[in-house]
Motif scaffolding. Structure first.
Motif, PDB file in Angstrom:
ATOM      1  N   TRP A   9       0.811  -1.206   0.000  1.00  0.00           N
ATOM      2  CA  TRP A   9       0.000   0.000   0.000  1.00  0.00           C
ATOM      3  C   TRP A   9       0.850   1.265   0.000  1.00  0.00           C
ATOM      4  O   TRP A   9       0.502   2.251  -0.647  1.00  0.00           O
ATOM      5  N   GLU A  10       1.976   1.241   0.706  1.00  0.00           N
ATOM      6  CA  GLU A  10       2.859   2.414   0.689  1.00  0.00           C
ATOM      7  C   GLU A  10       3.301   2.706  -0.743  1.00  0.00           C
ATOM      8  O   GLU A  10       3.325   3.862  -1.170  1.00  0.00           O
ATOM      9  N   ASP A  11       3.630   1.681  -1.513  1.00  0.00           N
ATOM     10  CA  ASP A  11       4.043   1.874  -2.915  1.00  0.00           C
ATOM     11  C   ASP A  11       2.901   2.417  -3.763  1.00  0.00           C
ATOM     12  O   ASP A  11       3.094   3.318  -4.578  1.00  0.00           O
ATOM     13  N   VAL A  12       1.701   1.875  -3.592  1.00  0.00           N
ATOM     14  CA  VAL A  12       0.543   2.341  -4.360  1.00  0.00           C
ATOM     15  C   VAL A  12       0.276   3.810  -4.058  1.00  0.00           C
ATOM     16  O   VAL A  12       0.113   4.631  -4.960  1.00  0.00           O
ATOM     17  N   TRP A  13       0.228   4.150  -2.774  1.00  0.00           N
ATOM     18  CA  TRP A  13      -0.117   5.511  -2.387  1.00  0.00           C
ATOM     19  C   TRP A  13       0.971   6.510  -2.743  1.00  0.00           C
ATOM     20  O   TRP A  13       0.679   7.655  -3.060  1.00  0.00           O
ATOM     21  N   GLU A  14       2.220   6.085  -2.687  1.00  0.00           N
ATOM     22  CA  GLU A  14       3.322   6.984  -3.039  1.00  0.00           C
ATOM     23  C   GLU A  14       3.137   7.541  -4.452  1.00  0.00           C
ATOM     24  O   GLU A  14       3.445   8.690  -4.724  1.00  0.00           O
ATOM     25  N   SER A  15       2.567   6.742  -5.324  1.00  0.00           N
ATOM     26  CA  SER A  15       2.404   7.165  -6.719  1.00  0.00           C
ATOM     27  C   SER A  15       1.253   8.154  -6.926  1.00  0.00           C
ATOM     28  O   SER A  15       1.190   8.796  -7.966  1.00  0.00           O
ATOM     29  N   VAL A  16       0.341   8.275  -5.961  1.00  0.00           N
ATOM     30  CA  VAL A  16      -0.816   9.157  -6.166  1.00  0.00           C
ATOM     31  C   VAL A  16      -0.855  10.364  -5.237  1.00  0.00           C
ATOM     32  O   VAL A  16      -1.600  11.301  -5.489  1.00  0.00           O
ATOM     33  N   LEU A  17      -0.088  10.341  -4.168  1.00  0.00           N
ATOM     34  CA  LEU A  17      -0.191  11.401  -3.170  1.00  0.00           C
ATOM     35  C   LEU A  17       0.490  12.689  -3.622  1.00  0.00           C
ATOM     36  O   LEU A  17       1.699  12.829  -3.557  1.00  0.00           O
ATOM     37  N   THR A  18      -0.342  13.605  -4.091  1.00  0.00           N
ATOM     38  CA  THR A  18       0.108  14.924  -4.514  1.00  0.00           C
ATOM     39  C   THR A  18      -0.887  15.945  -3.985  1.00  0.00           C
ATOM     40  O   THR A  18      -2.018  15.586  -3.643  1.00  0.00           O
ATOM     41  N   PRO A  19      -0.517  17.217  -3.937  1.00  0.00           N
ATOM     42  CA  PRO A  19      -1.503  18.225  -3.521  1.00  0.00           C
ATOM     43  C   PRO A  19      -2.754  18.208  -4.409  1.00  0.00           C
ATOM     44  O   PRO A  19      -3.864  18.411  -3.922  1.00  0.00           O
ATOM     45  N   GLU A  20      -2.593  17.929  -5.701  1.00  0.00           N
ATOM     46  CA  GLU A  20      -3.738  17.884  -6.624  1.00  0.00           C
ATOM     47  C   GLU A  20      -4.691  16.752  -6.259  1.00  0.00           C
ATOM     48  O   GLU A  20      -5.903  16.880  -6.419  1.00  0.00           O
ATOM     49  N   TYR A  21      -4.156  15.642  -5.803  1.00  0.00           N
ATOM     50  CA  TYR A  21      -4.979  14.502  -5.396  1.00  0.00           C
ATOM     51  C   TYR A  21      -5.966  14.913  -4.304  1.00  0.00           C
ATOM     52  O   TYR A  21      -7.131  14.499  -4.308  1.00  0.00           O
ATOM     53  N   TYR A  22      -5.507  15.734  -3.363  1.00  0.00           N
ATOM     54  CA  TYR A  22      -6.329  16.103  -2.211  1.00  0.00           C
ATOM     55  C   TYR A  22      -7.289  17.256  -2.463  1.00  0.00           C
ATOM     56  O   TYR A  22      -8.226  17.455  -1.689  1.00  0.00           O
ATOM     57  N   LYS A  23      -7.100  18.033  -3.517  1.00  0.00           N
ATOM     58  CA  LYS A  23      -7.929  19.226  -3.738  1.00  0.00           C
ATOM     59  C   LYS A  23      -9.431  18.945  -3.727  1.00  0.00           C
ATOM     60  O   LYS A  23     -10.171  19.633  -3.025  1.00  0.00           O
ATOM     61  N   PRO A  24      -9.935  17.969  -4.483  1.00  0.00           N
ATOM     62  CA  PRO A  24     -11.390  17.750  -4.438  1.00  0.00           C
ATOM     63  C   PRO A  24     -11.879  17.350  -3.040  1.00  0.00           C
ATOM     64  O   PRO A  24     -12.962  17.743  -2.613  1.00  0.00           O
ATOM     65  N   PHE A  25     -11.072  16.584  -2.313  1.00  0.00           N
ATOM     66  CA  PHE A  25     -11.465  16.148  -0.973  1.00  0.00           C
ATOM     67  C   PHE A  25     -11.464  17.334  -0.005  1.00  0.00           C
ATOM     68  O   PHE A  25     -12.338  17.450   0.841  1.00  0.00           O
ATOM     69  N   GLN A  26     -10.501  18.230  -0.159  1.00  0.00           N
ATOM     70  CA  GLN A  26     -10.458  19.434   0.671  1.00  0.00           C
ATOM     71  C   GLN A  26     -11.672  20.323   0.407  1.00  0.00           C
ATOM     72  O   GLN A  26     -12.077  21.094   1.269  1.00  0.00           O
ATOM     73  N   ASN A  27     -12.242  20.194  -0.774  1.00  0.00           N
ATOM     74  CA  ASN A  27     -13.453  20.941  -1.122  1.00  0.00           C
ATOM     75  C   ASN A  27     -14.730  20.158  -0.802  1.00  0.00           C
ATOM     76  O   ASN A  27     -15.820  20.526  -1.246  1.00  0.00           O
ATOM     77  N   GLY A  28     -14.603  19.061  -0.060  1.00  0.00           N
ATOM     78  CA  GLY A  28     -15.765  18.294   0.374  1.00  0.00           C
ATOM     79  C   GLY A  28     -16.336  17.348  -0.653  1.00  0.00           C
ATOM     80  O   GLY A  28     -17.446  16.848  -0.500  1.00  0.00           O
ATOM     81  N   LYS A  29     -15.594  17.053  -1.699  1.00  0.00           N
ATOM     82  CA  LYS A  29     -16.080  16.148  -2.747  1.00  0.00           C
ATOM     83  C   LYS A  29     -16.060  14.711  -2.227  1.00  0.00           C
ATOM     84  O   LYS A  29     -15.032  14.211  -1.799  1.00  0.00           O
ATOM     85  N   LEU A  30     -17.211  14.065  -2.262  1.00  0.00           N
ATOM     86  CA  LEU A  30     -17.346  12.683  -1.813  1.00  0.00           C
ATOM     87  C   LEU A  30     -17.590  11.705  -2.966  1.00  0.00           C
ATOM     88  O   LEU A  30     -17.765  10.510  -2.739  1.00  0.00           O
ATOM     89  N   PHE A  31     -17.646  12.218  -4.167  1.00  0.00           N
ATOM     90  CA  PHE A  31     -17.837  11.415  -5.373  1.00  0.00           C
ATOM     91  C   PHE A  31     -19.018  10.467  -5.213  1.00  0.00           C
ATOM     92  O   PHE A  31     -20.097  10.891  -4.850  1.00  0.00           O
ATOM     93  N   ASN A  32     -18.839   9.173  -5.496  1.00  0.00           N
ATOM     94  CA  ASN A  32     -19.942   8.210  -5.467  1.00  0.00           C
ATOM     95  C   ASN A  32     -20.545   7.999  -4.082  1.00  0.00           C
ATOM     96  O   ASN A  32     -21.630   7.450  -3.961  1.00  0.00           O
ATOM     97  N   PHE A  33     -19.848   8.434  -3.045  1.00  0.00           N
ATOM     98  CA  PHE A  33     -20.326   8.219  -1.683  1.00  0.00           C
ATOM     99  C   PHE A  33     -21.136   9.390  -1.147  1.00  0.00           C
ATOM    100  O   PHE A  33     -21.593   9.359  -0.004  1.00  0.00           O
TER     101      PHE A  33
END
Length: 163
Positions: free
Chosen positions: A31-55
């Motif tokens: 999991w550390e390897d998987v997440w290392e490839s996606v964790l960027t400030p851009e990744y978090y922007k929608p979540f910081q704006n309260g985006k829950l997508f399908n949930f």
């Protein structure tokens, strides 16, 4: 033993009617390897704006606005980030220290703790709701121990949302 079926993505197998992941062991390093490839400030922007997508509708319908929510197996903590930004009180728990550390670097302080979902070390009846998305299926011998621990720390009448 019934035959094994390999899904299209090459990682999932079904045995005896149960989904089992074992092409690659879903351990901390994986999991550390998987997440290392996606964790960027851009990744978090929608979540910081309260985006829950399908949930979105499910979380807003079932999660208590004034209760304490546990995300069991939070990984990158994106749901903790999104729910906190929407005014929920949510904490995340995972064994992936590096992913949680990186989430804090990208987003700032977050209520995250390291722990084992099979032995939470938390008092009974603490949480008003628990979400656990894409976690329980990774235990080859079955999800029972995860589910038992989550039920134990959930308050009577609480809500569990598990996928």
């Amino acid at each position: 033993m019934k035959s094994r079926k390999l899904n299209r993505d090459g990682n999932r197998r079904v045995e005896n009617g149960r989904l089992v992941y074992y092409h690659q062991t879903a351990n901390q390093g994986y999991w550390e390897d998987v997440w290392e490839s996606v964790l960027t400030p851009e990744y978090y922007k929608p979540f910081q704006n309260g985006k829950l997508f399908n949930f979105d509708s499910m979380f807003k319908l079932h999660l208590p606005k004034n209760g304490v929510i546990l995300e069991a197996g939070c990984g990158t903590a994106q749901w903790v980030v999104a729910l906190e930004s929407l005014g929920y009180h949510c904490m995340g728990l995972d064994y992936a220290l590096d992913a949680m550390r990186k989430a804090r670097q990208m987003v700032g302080p977050l209520p995250l703790v390291s722990g084992d979902l099979t032995a939470l070390g938390i008092l009974d009846n603490i949480f008003d709701a628990i979400i656990s998305l894409g976690v329980v299926e990774h235990r080859r011998i079955g999800p029972e121990v995860f589910l038992h621990e989550m039920r134990r720390v959930l308050k009577p009448g609480g809500v569990m949302l598990i996928s």
